[in-house]
Motif scaffolding. Structure first.
Motif, short mmCIF file in Angstrom:
data_model
loop_
_atom_site.label_atom_id
_atom_site.label_comp_id
_atom_site.label_asym_id
_atom_site.label_seq_id
_atom_site.Cartn_x
_atom_site.Cartn_y
_atom_site.Cartn_z
N UNK A 9 0.82 -1.21 0.00
CA UNK A 9 0.00 0.00 0.00
C UNK A 9 0.86 1.26 0.00
N UNK A 10 2.00 1.20 0.69
CA UNK A 10 2.91 2.35 0.69
C UNK A 10 3.47 2.60 -0.71
N UNK A 11 3.81 1.52 -1.41
CA UNK A 11 4.31 1.64 -2.79
C UNK A 11 3.21 2.23 -3.67
N UNK A 12 2.01 1.69 -3.55
CA UNK A 12 0.88 2.18 -4.34
C UNK A 12 0.62 3.66 -4.07
N UNK A 13 0.60 4.04 -2.80
CA UNK A 13 0.30 5.43 -2.44
C UNK A 13 1.36 6.39 -2.97
N UNK A 14 2.63 5.96 -2.94
CA UNK A 14 3.70 6.82 -3.44
C UNK A 14 3.53 7.07 -4.94
N UNK A 155 11.54 -1.76 -0.88
CA UNK A 155 11.13 -0.90 -1.99
C UNK A 155 10.26 0.25 -1.51
N UNK A 156 9.30 -0.04 -0.63
CA UNK A 156 8.42 1.00 -0.13
C UNK A 156 9.18 2.11 0.58
N UNK A 157 10.09 1.71 1.47
CA UNK A 157 10.88 2.72 2.19
C UNK A 157 11.83 3.46 1.25
N UNK A 158 12.35 2.76 0.25
CA UNK A 158 13.27 3.40 -0.70
C UNK A 158 12.57 4.48 -1.51
N UNK A 159 11.36 4.22 -1.94
CA UNK A 159 10.62 5.27 -2.66
C UNK A 159 10.36 6.46 -1.76
N UNK A 160 10.00 6.21 -0.53
CA UNK A 160 9.66 7.30 0.39
C UNK A 160 10.86 8.14 0.80
N UNK A 161 12.05 7.52 0.81
CA UNK A 161 13.25 8.23 1.25
C UNK A 161 14.14 8.71 0.11
#
Length: 326
Positions: A9-14, A155-161
């Protein structure tokens, strides 16, 4: 909500916030029953994580080239295509079937780019997760993530950071330092997986191929700045390598030293300084300097009088490296 669903969901939201067009064609998820029915066509079991990701989205068919990647540089195969591909690998002739295995276990390809895959290793009844492995175009299989959850969290954290981002040409690019930080955070058990795999496939004497497999795995792990902590598992592997190094009939001494370098096995590398092959002595001296094993300076210095000029040159280079490191 499970960790993997939260990460997805974090990946999708980003992407929805920053690049919505890149996820517009991603298929809706399937029901658990639909997924179980399709996965039942496999001759092996996969972890619950596989079902969770396909409940989130059923990806793309294998024959539809998807350039809107969101999983680094790969796209999610739909479950039908993944099962079909895995069955082909398992049912091909014996040599092909053996190549597409990880430590003897079959794999389910879940992500694809051209002819490269990320695949999930089969599980037994006691396992709740399994490693994610990279399969190259020449069918080299190497570790990539400890499991699907670790992959999605990374991956999710990498997109966010900013560890992963969309470059000027519209492709996913990587900030290695930021990505490595996320990787270390979520893949802490990957070293143990690499060592366990080596022990499993080297029941007798490791071949050059098995040494290459371990070297590739550890090289990737070290590139992300992950330490190989002392453990009984590491001791077992080092002892096997040391025995091989001391066996004059064994012809892979140089390969052994390369693996010992990735393991930062100082005592074993010092033993390599006594090896009958000049290439092994030279590499062992260079490696000890490279990993800043200052306790080995005295042992390296003794090879300044080695009968082989090439070893003397390597030793002098190593000693110069030691001085520069101080």
């Amino acid at each position: 909500m499970s960790d993997i669903k939260n990460a997805l969901n974090r990946i999708h939201d980003w992407f929805q916030k920053n690049y919505p067009a890149k996820i517009a064609s991603l298929a809706s998820g399937l029901s658990p029953l639909e997924i179980d029915t399709l996965l039942s066509r496999l001759s092996f079991k996969v972890s619950k994580e596989v079902s969770e990701i396909y409940q989130w989205s059923n990806g793309y068919p294998i024959d539809e080239y998807a350039d809107d990647w969101i999983f680094d540089y790969m796209f999610l195969l739909n479950v039908e295509s993944a099962v079909k591909e895995a069955r082909t690998w398992v049912e091909e002739h014996e040599e092909i079937a053996r190549m597409y295995k990880y430590a003897g276990q079959p794999v389910l390809p879940a992500f694809m780019s051209d002819i490269e895959f990320l695949a999930v290793v089969a599980t037994d009844d006691k396992q709740t997760t399994s490693p994610v492995v990279h399969i190259s175009e020449i069918v080299e299989i190497s570790l990539r993530y400890t499991n699907l959850t670790a992959m999605m969290l990374t991956l999710g954290e990498s997109y966010e950071t900013g560890g992963l981002f969309i470059g000027r040409k519209g492709y996913i690019e990587k900030d290695e330092k930021k990505y490595a930080a996320a990787y270390r955070k979520h893949n802490s058990g990957i070293t143990e997986l690499a060592l366990e795999r080596f022990l499993k496939i080297s029941t007798e004497k490791p071949s050059g191929e098995t040494l290459g497999i371990l070297h590739n795995d550890l090289y990737m792990i070290n590139n992300y700045g992950m330490e190989i902590p002392s453990s009984s598992l590491k001791t077992k592997v080092v002892n096997i390598l040391l025995n091989l190094l001391q066996d004059e009939k064994y012809c892979y001494g140089f390969s052994v030293v390369l693996v010992l370098e990735e393991m930062r096995a100082v005592d074993a590398l010092i033993q390599g300084l006594k090896h009958p092959e000049q290439s092994v002595r030279s590499r062992a001296a260079f490696t000890l300097a490279k990993i800043k094993a200052f306790e080995a300076v005295e042992f390296v210095s003794q090879l300044l009088e080695d009968p082989e000029p090439v070893v003397q040159e390597a030793v002098q280079e190593a000693l110069d490296m030691f001085k520069n490191h101080r």
